[in-house]
Design a protein around this motif. Sequence first.
Motif, PDB file in Angstrom:
ATOM      1  N   VAL A 364       0.809  -1.215   0.000  1.00 10.72           N
ATOM      2  CA  VAL A 364       0.000   0.000   0.000  1.00 10.72           C
ATOM      3  C   VAL A 364       0.849   1.274   0.000  1.00 10.72           C
ATOM      4  CG1 VAL A 364      -2.041  -1.018   1.069  1.00 10.72           C
ATOM      5  CG2 VAL A 364      -0.220  -0.115   2.527  1.00 10.72           C
ATOM      6  N   ARG A 365       2.184   1.107   0.096  1.00  7.86           N
ATOM      7  CA  ARG A 365       3.063   2.263   0.067  1.00  7.86           C
ATOM      8  C   ARG A 365       4.468   1.790  -0.263  1.00  7.86           C
ATOM      9  NH1 ARG A 365       4.506   6.848   4.724  1.00  7.86           N
ATOM     10  NH2 ARG A 365       6.636   7.146   4.007  1.00  7.86           N
ATOM     11  N   THR A 366       5.257   2.687  -0.868  1.00  6.32           N
ATOM     12  CA  THR A 366       6.663   2.396  -1.122  1.00  6.32           C
ATOM     13  C   THR A 366       7.527   3.480  -0.481  1.00  6.32           C
ATOM     14  OG1 THR A 366       6.549   3.558  -3.247  1.00  6.32           O
ATOM     15  CG2 THR A 366       6.202   1.175  -3.271  1.00  6.32           C
ATOM     16  N   SER A 367       8.829   3.179  -0.336  1.00  8.27           N
ATOM     17  CA  SER A 367       9.822   4.115   0.234  1.00  8.27           C
ATOM     18  C   SER A 367       9.466   4.604   1.636  1.00  8.27           C
ATOM     19  CB  SER A 367      10.038   5.309  -0.697  1.00  8.27           C
ATOM     20  OG  SER A 367      10.531   4.892  -1.937  1.00  8.27           O
ATOM     21  N   PRO A 368       9.486   3.737   2.613  1.00  8.22           N
ATOM     22  CA  PRO A 368       9.722   2.303   2.540  1.00  8.22           C
ATOM     23  C   PRO A 368       8.447   1.554   2.158  1.00  8.22           C
ATOM     24  CG  PRO A 368       9.363   2.895   4.810  1.00  8.22           C
ATOM     25  CD  PRO A 368       9.352   4.190   4.030  1.00  8.22           C
ATOM     26  N   THR A 369       8.637   0.305   1.762  1.00  7.29           N
ATOM     27  CA  THR A 369       7.491  -0.531   1.415  1.00  7.29           C
ATOM     28  C   THR A 369       6.673  -0.840   2.665  1.00  7.29           C
ATOM     29  OG1 THR A 369       8.677  -1.553  -0.417  1.00  7.29           O
ATOM     30  CG2 THR A 369       6.783  -2.755   0.467  1.00  7.29           C
ATOM     31  N   VAL A 370       5.373  -0.629   2.571  1.00  6.72           N
ATOM     32  CA  VAL A 370       4.457  -1.001   3.652  1.00  6.72           C
ATOM     33  C   VAL A 370       3.508  -2.071   3.131  1.00  6.72           C
ATOM     34  CG1 VAL A 370       2.676  -0.233   5.263  1.00  6.72           C
ATOM     35  CG2 VAL A 370       4.592   1.285   4.721  1.00  6.72           C
ATOM     36  N   LEU A 371       3.519  -3.222   3.792  1.00  5.35           N
ATOM     37  CA  LEU A 371       2.661  -4.345   3.440  1.00  5.35           C
ATOM     38  C   LEU A 371       1.554  -4.496   4.469  1.00  5.35           C
ATOM     39  CD1 LEU A 371       5.401  -7.066   2.763  1.00  5.35           C
ATOM     40  CD2 LEU A 371       4.133  -5.813   1.026  1.00  5.35           C
ATOM     41  N   LEU A 372       0.402  -4.959   4.000  1.00  3.16           N
ATOM     42  CA  LEU A 372      -0.700  -5.308   4.892  1.00  3.16           C
ATOM     43  C   LEU A 372      -0.988  -6.792   4.736  1.00  3.16           C
ATOM     44  CD1 LEU A 372      -3.237  -2.407   4.119  1.00  3.16           C
ATOM     45  CD2 LEU A 372      -1.355  -2.417   5.771  1.00  3.16           C
ATOM     46  N   ASP A 373      -1.162  -7.484   5.867  1.00  6.64           N
ATOM     47  CA  ASP A 373      -1.539  -8.882   5.785  1.00  6.64           C
ATOM     48  C   ASP A 373      -2.429  -9.248   6.966  1.00  6.64           C
ATOM     49  OD1 ASP A 373      -0.708 -11.492   4.156  1.00  6.64           O
ATOM     50  OD2 ASP A 373      -1.035 -12.020   6.261  1.00  6.64           O
ATOM     51  N   ALA A 374      -3.525  -9.945   6.656  1.00  9.44           N
ATOM     52  CA  ALA A 374      -4.562 -10.219   7.648  1.00  9.44           C
ATOM     53  C   ALA A 374      -4.311 -11.485   8.465  1.00  9.44           C
ATOM     54  CB  ALA A 374      -5.924 -10.318   6.957  1.00  9.44           C
ATOM     55  N   ALA A 375      -3.076 -11.969   8.511  1.00  8.45           N
ATOM     56  CA  ALA A 375      -2.776 -13.152   9.331  1.00  8.45           C
ATOM     57  C   ALA A 375      -3.241 -12.904  10.763  1.00  8.45           C
ATOM     58  CB  ALA A 375      -1.275 -13.437   9.307  1.00  8.45           C
ATOM     59  N   HIS A 376      -3.989 -13.867  11.322  1.00 12.23           N
ATOM     60  CA  HIS A 376      -4.547 -13.655  12.666  1.00 12.23           C
ATOM     61  C   HIS A 376      -4.375 -14.865  13.567  1.00 12.23           C
ATOM     62  CE1 HIS A 376      -7.715 -15.360  10.095  1.00 12.23           C
ATOM     63  NE2 HIS A 376      -8.106 -16.007  11.179  1.00 12.23           N
ATOM     64  N   ASN A 377      -3.672 -15.887  13.092  1.00 12.23           N
ATOM     65  CA  ASN A 377      -3.366 -17.042  13.922  1.00 12.23           C
ATOM     66  C   ASN A 377      -1.969 -17.542  13.553  1.00 12.23           C
ATOM     67  OD1 ASN A 377      -3.684 -18.739  11.562  1.00 12.23           O
ATOM     68  ND2 ASN A 377      -5.900 -18.687  11.893  1.00 12.23           N
ATOM     69  N   PRO A 378      -1.371 -18.417  14.366  1.00 12.24           N
ATOM     70  CA  PRO A 378       0.015 -18.839  14.094  1.00 12.24           C
ATOM     71  C   PRO A 378       0.207 -19.482  12.727  1.00 12.24           C
ATOM     72  CG  PRO A 378      -0.580 -19.369  16.347  1.00 12.24           C
ATOM     73  CD  PRO A 378      -1.844 -18.894  15.689  1.00 12.24           C
ATOM     74  N   HIS A 379      -0.742 -20.311  12.298  1.00 11.92           N
ATOM     75  CA  HIS A 379      -0.627 -20.968  10.988  1.00 11.92           C
ATOM     76  C   HIS A 379      -0.561 -19.934   9.875  1.00 11.92           C
ATOM     77  CE1 HIS A 379      -2.284 -23.067   7.369  1.00 11.92           C
ATOM     78  NE2 HIS A 379      -1.501 -24.029   7.784  1.00 11.92           N
ATOM     79  N   GLY A 380      -1.458 -18.963   9.917  1.00 13.21           N
ATOM     80  CA  GLY A 380      -1.447 -17.909   8.911  1.00 13.21           C
ATOM     81  C   GLY A 380      -0.204 -17.048   8.993  1.00 13.21           C
ATOM     82  N   ALA A 381       0.261 -16.775  10.217  1.00  7.01           N
ATOM     83  CA  ALA A 381       1.445 -15.940  10.397  1.00  7.01           C
ATOM     84  C   ALA A 381       2.692 -16.622   9.841  1.00  7.01           C
ATOM     85  CB  ALA A 381       1.634 -15.616  11.876  1.00  7.01           C
ATOM     86  N   ARG A 382       2.801 -17.926  10.047  1.00  3.13           N
ATOM     87  CA  ARG A 382       3.961 -18.652   9.492  1.00  3.13           C
ATOM     88  C   ARG A 382       3.966 -18.586   7.970  1.00  3.13           C
ATOM     89  NH1 ARG A 382       2.600 -22.151  13.832  1.00  3.13           N
ATOM     90  NH2 ARG A 382       1.360 -23.502  12.458  1.00  3.13           N
ATOM     91  N   ALA A 383       2.792 -18.751   7.364  1.00  2.00           N
ATOM     92  CA  ALA A 383       2.702 -18.675   5.901  1.00  2.00           C
ATOM     93  C   ALA A 383       3.069 -17.280   5.408  1.00  2.00           C
ATOM     94  CB  ALA A 383       1.295 -19.053   5.455  1.00  2.00           C
ATOM     95  N   THR A 384       2.596 -16.254   6.124  1.00  2.00           N
ATOM     96  CA  THR A 384       2.912 -14.878   5.742  1.00  2.00           C
ATOM     97  C   THR A 384       4.402 -14.613   5.875  1.00  2.00           C
ATOM     98  OG1 THR A 384       0.717 -14.064   6.339  1.00  2.00           O
ATOM     99  CG2 THR A 384       2.513 -12.459   6.322  1.00  2.00           C
ATOM    100  N   ALA A 385       4.998 -15.062   6.984  1.00  2.00           N
ATOM    101  CA  ALA A 385       6.431 -14.845   7.201  1.00  2.00           C
ATOM    102  C   ALA A 385       7.249 -15.482   6.089  1.00  2.00           C
ATOM    103  CB  ALA A 385       6.845 -15.408   8.563  1.00  2.00           C
ATOM    104  N   GLU A 386       6.875 -16.684   5.679  1.00  2.00           N
ATOM    105  CA  GLU A 386       7.579 -17.352   4.583  1.00  2.00           C
ATOM    106  C   GLU A 386       7.397 -16.589   3.271  1.00  2.00           C
ATOM    107  OE1 GLU A 386       5.982 -21.270   4.532  1.00  2.00           O
ATOM    108  OE2 GLU A 386       6.888 -21.843   6.462  1.00  2.00           O
ATOM    109  N   GLY A 387       6.186 -16.071   3.049  1.00  2.00           N
ATOM    110  CA  GLY A 387       5.920 -15.308   1.840  1.00  2.00           C
ATOM    111  C   GLY A 387       6.719 -14.019   1.771  1.00  2.00           C
ATOM    112  N   VAL A 388       6.827 -13.329   2.898  1.00  2.67           N
ATOM    113  CA  VAL A 388       7.609 -12.085   2.953  1.00  2.67           C
ATOM    114  C   VAL A 388       9.077 -12.378   2.680  1.00  2.67           C
ATOM    115  CG1 VAL A 388       8.423 -10.246   4.469  1.00  2.67           C
ATOM    116  CG2 VAL A 388       6.015 -10.887   4.490  1.00  2.67           C
ATOM    117  N   ALA A 389       9.605 -13.404   3.338  1.00  3.57           N
ATOM    118  CA  ALA A 389      11.016 -13.742   3.166  1.00  3.57           C
ATOM    119  C   ALA A 389      11.330 -14.119   1.728  1.00  3.57           C
ATOM    120  CB  ALA A 389      11.389 -14.884   4.115  1.00  3.57           C
ATOM    121  N   GLU A 390      10.396 -14.785   1.077  1.00  2.00           N
ATOM    122  CA  GLU A 390      10.615 -15.236  -0.299  1.00  2.00           C
ATOM    123  C   GLU A 390      10.514 -14.103  -1.311  1.00  2.00           C
ATOM    124  OE1 GLU A 390       8.833 -18.949  -2.541  1.00  2.00           O
ATOM    125  OE2 GLU A 390       7.388 -17.286  -2.589  1.00  2.00           O
ATOM    126  N   ALA A 391       9.499 -13.247  -1.158  1.00  2.00           N
ATOM    127  CA  ALA A 391       9.173 -12.289  -2.216  1.00  2.00           C
ATOM    128  C   ALA A 391       9.815 -10.916  -2.031  1.00  2.00           C
ATOM    129  CB  ALA A 391       7.650 -12.127  -2.313  1.00  2.00           C
TER     130      ALA A 391
END
Length: 499
Positions: A364-391
């Motif tokens: 939703v913003r650059t310089s710096p990049t600001v990401l939004l993610d609706a992860a709300h439980n550990p399973h979702g948070a782990r998937a989000t963390a992996e996605g951020v690290a990868e992309a």
Amino acid sequence: MSEPSDPSDQFDDIVDAETDRDPDLAVIEAGSRTLRTQAGPPPGDPVPGRPEDPELDKALREVETELSTRWGETKLEPSVTRIAALMDVLGDPQRAYPSIHITGTNGKTSTARMIEALLGAFELRTGRYTSPHVQTITERISLDGAPISAERFVETYQDVKPYVELVDAREEYRLSFFEVLTGMAYAAFADAPVDVAVVEVGMGGTWDATNVIDASVAVVTPIDLDHTDRLGGTTGEIAGEKSGIIKQGATVILAQQPVDAAQVLLKKAVEADATVAREGMEFGIVSREVAVGGQLLTLRGLGGEYDNVFLPLHGAYQAHNAAVALAAVEAFFGIGADHARTLDQDTVRRAFAQVASPGRLEIVRTSPTVLLDAAHNPHGARATAEGVAEAFGFSRLIGVVSTSGDKDARGLLEAFEPIFAEVVITANSNPRATDVDVLAAAAVEVFGEDRVVVEPRLPDAIEAAITLAEEEAEYGGAGVLVTGSIFTVGDARLLLRRG
């Protein structure tokens, strides 16, 4: 007017121009850019704002106020008695169209959006019902791939209101907020009319208000621990509740599941004489490459392979959602059972290239990049963390976190700890937001006191995170991730750019 250039020529031109880059990366980028060009311009923001007309906005707020007097989505009486009574007096609108029903712990909304995009690309009129909303209540009910207008939402409420009041008077408990919205969605779909409804459960399955439909396709996204006080303390117990959407003779599309959950779901499918397709067996991901603005996939569907599928979403979990969505649409069209063939490949590519999933690793913003993610439980948070690290190649990532009080906040924080340099603890606007002091205490236990900042107001928290992200880091390598709840994401979206 000149003839459009051939896509293969565009691809070769882009690769040739990338002479100073790794050849494999150049091919990946060229492929994603070419597929985006074929898909046409990106759609507008899929999340509506408030109505500009003051009178319409007032009418919508009046409906929202009336709905707010009912039981909220966290207060439940586990039965479908009241919603079934409402459907009866409305003339059973949910039986006016076929449907695809989606349950699971994470990935339901993204999968629903992908299914909707695929069906729409094949010229079917769709209705989609998902929850919760990111910013505006009208998002929950969509027709033809877009949220219904505020005017139509108000009209639908006024149409069903007399019937809602009739059921209220007969039943021990009034219809809940979610039950009324479900009735509105089913009525709106019948009134449209739609060719197919894509319906996401609110919670569980067996006694969820949506479960008055007899869907020909039941989709189960990955099951993990969430709502354990209501659904059960193990993934197997939770699967037992969610398996309630599997109806007699249906086709069941199963994402990868924990062993105990898979056993429960397969047993239910046998009892219902349902056909089962399992990710990793009957369908799945053949290959996946990170691409500019998303990822390039080769998917194996029920009828064969689909290559060069550009998905403009980040994270391996979205690729898995795409495989599930494709299999669900194939099953809806009878592929894998009645027909041994694939869907039209170009149509599938075009549909996936236009998918949007607001609040899921959304920039939703650059310089710096600001990401939004609706992860709300550990399973979702782990998937989000992996996605951020990868992309994203962040050299310094700051988290902004606010959770809901009934969630495993510590588990979520532990999932993000490896990727956050520091975390800013805050609160969203929802009354169920975790107390800031309570959340901060959990964060200190996970991150250590030196890595935790507390800003009770979300605007201050985002500002503090942006400042921290830029400290001791090149601007291009800094980032902020706002997460922990769909409500946190909705508030941040309004603040930063979308509202």
